[in-house]
Write a protein that holds these residues in place. Sequence first.
Motif, PDB file in Angstrom:
ATOM      1  N   ALA A  47      41.329  36.915  32.489  1.00 33.83           N
ATOM      2  CA  ALA A  47      40.446  35.740  32.454  1.00 33.83           C
ATOM      3  C   ALA A  47      39.311  35.861  33.461  1.00 33.83           C
ATOM      4  N   GLU A  48      39.609  36.376  34.653  1.00 33.10           N
ATOM      5  CA  GLU A  48      38.564  36.527  35.669  1.00 33.10           C
ATOM      6  C   GLU A  48      37.530  37.560  35.238  1.00 33.10           C
ATOM      7  N   GLU A  49      37.993  38.661  34.637  1.00 33.48           N
ATOM      8  CA  GLU A  49      37.043  39.670  34.165  1.00 33.48           C
ATOM      9  C   GLU A  49      36.189  39.134  33.013  1.00 33.48           C
ATOM     10  N   ALA A  50      36.807  38.296  32.172  1.00 31.02           N
ATOM     11  CA  ALA A  50      36.090  37.775  30.998  1.00 31.02           C
ATOM     12  C   ALA A  50      35.082  36.695  31.359  1.00 31.02           C
ATOM     13  N   THR A  51      35.354  35.925  32.420  1.00 27.02           N
ATOM     14  CA  THR A  51      34.501  34.778  32.757  1.00 27.02           C
ATOM     15  C   THR A  51      33.655  34.985  34.006  1.00 27.02           C
ATOM     16  N   GLY A  52      34.061  35.904  34.870  1.00 24.47           N
ATOM     17  CA  GLY A  52      33.366  36.065  36.143  1.00 24.47           C
ATOM     18  C   GLY A  52      33.715  34.996  37.153  1.00 24.47           C
ATOM     19  N   LEU A  53      34.704  34.153  36.838  1.00 20.81           N
ATOM     20  CA  LEU A  53      35.124  33.068  37.728  1.00 20.81           C
ATOM     21  C   LEU A  53      36.482  33.368  38.336  1.00 20.81           C
ATOM     22  N   HIS A  54      36.749  32.725  39.453  1.00 22.78           N
ATOM     23  CA  HIS A  54      38.048  32.901  40.109  1.00 22.78           C
ATOM     24  C   HIS A  54      39.067  31.927  39.525  1.00 22.78           C
ATOM     25  N   CYS A  55      40.301  32.382  39.384  1.00 22.93           N
ATOM     26  CA  CYS A  55      41.398  31.517  38.935  1.00 22.93           C
ATOM     27  C   CYS A  55      42.152  31.014  40.158  1.00 22.93           C
ATOM     28  N   TYR A  56      42.111  29.700  40.368  1.00 28.27           N
ATOM     29  CA  TYR A  56      42.752  29.095  41.535  1.00 28.27           C
ATOM     30  C   TYR A  56      44.113  28.524  41.144  1.00 28.27           C
ATOM     31  N   SER A  57      45.106  28.774  41.971  1.00 30.31           N
ATOM     32  CA  SER A  57      46.422  28.171  41.754  1.00 30.31           C
ATOM     33  C   SER A  57      46.396  26.721  42.223  1.00 30.31           C
TER      34      SER A  57
END
Length: 526
Positions: free
Chosen positions: A307-317
């Motif tokens: 998901a991070e590679e696809a969106t360029g955004l960070h995934c926060y827990s």
Amino acid sequence: MKKAKRSFATRRVAASHMRTLITGSLQPVAGDLVLARVDKLGNHSRLELINGRKAIMFPGDEIIICYGNRYAPDQFEAVIGPDLGPCDLVAGGGIAACELSRHDRMIAPTKITPLGLIGDKFGRRLNVWDYKVRSDDLRPSLPIVLSLGTSMNAGKTLTATSLVRGFKRAGLKVAALKITGTGSGGDTWIVRDAGADIVLDFTDAGFATTYLASVEMIEKGAFRLLNHAAENGCDVAVIEIADGLQQKETSELILAESFRSMALGTIFASYDAMGAKYGVDTLRAAGHKVLAISGRLGRSPLGVREAEEATGLHCYSPWDLQDGALGPVFRARAAEKLANGQSNNPYLRRIAASSEAAMPVGVDRTHSHQLRIDFLAKVARELILAEFGEVNANGSLAMWPSPFGSILVTLPERSPRGTVPTLMSVQAPVELIEAAVLAKSRGVLKSSLGGIVQALGYPPLPTARMSNLLNETWSMLEAADHHDRPLQNALEAPPLDAHDDIDAVIMNFSGLFNEHADRHAPLGRA
């Protein structure tokens, strides 16, 4: 009626106003209160009362509920019938309608028979619309953060709840609002327990449910709730919009200019990487500033990386959000709005000046402003080289503004175009800077760098130059001694027994906000 069990959806209606029972050939409308008899128990065997207790129902019980339409892909689709004939209890919060379809995990709904609409002493039907909060429905100035997602149970409520905790750590007074859905108290109790100063949902705006309500009315209802929160001293509001982006009302609400302009940004909760990619692209195309991804996706380290590679955004827990990890992003977004025509907004000023002292501060790259400045300096140098060619020591120096402070850059000694570098008039998006600095793989860093380059007004860098920028920034981040740590945003969970219901486990909130709770326990919605 005094002995009838009264549902959550009716809680705003004064009991003293319930004086008559209206029968005959009547067509109910959304929000009408109805006295009904329980005929046969089905999927909902408990009724959520006005105090939140889930009371066991028995055949023959009389209950006070509301008529309303329901849209729930994981449960029921239902609409209000044409008369007071037998129908179904389609939500535990007390919603009467006629089932059209249901998820194959659901058993048949509880069967009920309406005994009559509930009226006042003059025989006028009572409707929850007449008991909404009395604030005005003019467009508010209170900033909002949106929690959107792919579908039911994607993690929107947990994301919203965690954002509330993060804002509280920053010393802000925060409202938690849910502006669409089906009347039920579950989500409101969770955000209240998390410390929200004001907790309201669409039932407080006069809706038993919002399915098939006009988007204009939902928008005005949200304005009413926001103005009520502002009148009660809130600095910011976290807004959850139910279901996924394909749901009728949600798909229209995300196009509303008002929500986009009021929002500091959107956090998108997803089940998987493809859902995250589609959702982020859809929201960006609609003009939203998507700041991060979160949700059930965070249970899978591979899913997070995809998901991070696809969106360029960070995934926060959830733990990241509760600790205030998005605080720098929100402060930067508030400062940006203050600098772009909203300088008199007191709420934005308070957010921009909110404290970071209450948030965990370490020496690694998670909280290092200097690292972000050094990172942007490398990006600026590579972009200036791409735009003008070699820059020698005789070039003039200039300060490039960024969300983390001004960055000293060397300008070309002379430019064939006679212009300053394109980036000098643009700030790099703080959410992409964070995603890059927190990247745990080269693929994620490359995706975030590509987003930054585009946001600064440049075409994609040639392969060799992008490779050089990637190598330099990755080496710098490696030196920050952070990338070898386990994925903080991947929520590990113990193996499940083959007989466990994964959704039941995910939806267990027990102990979630206890600071001593096991942070590796399964997480999700209630």
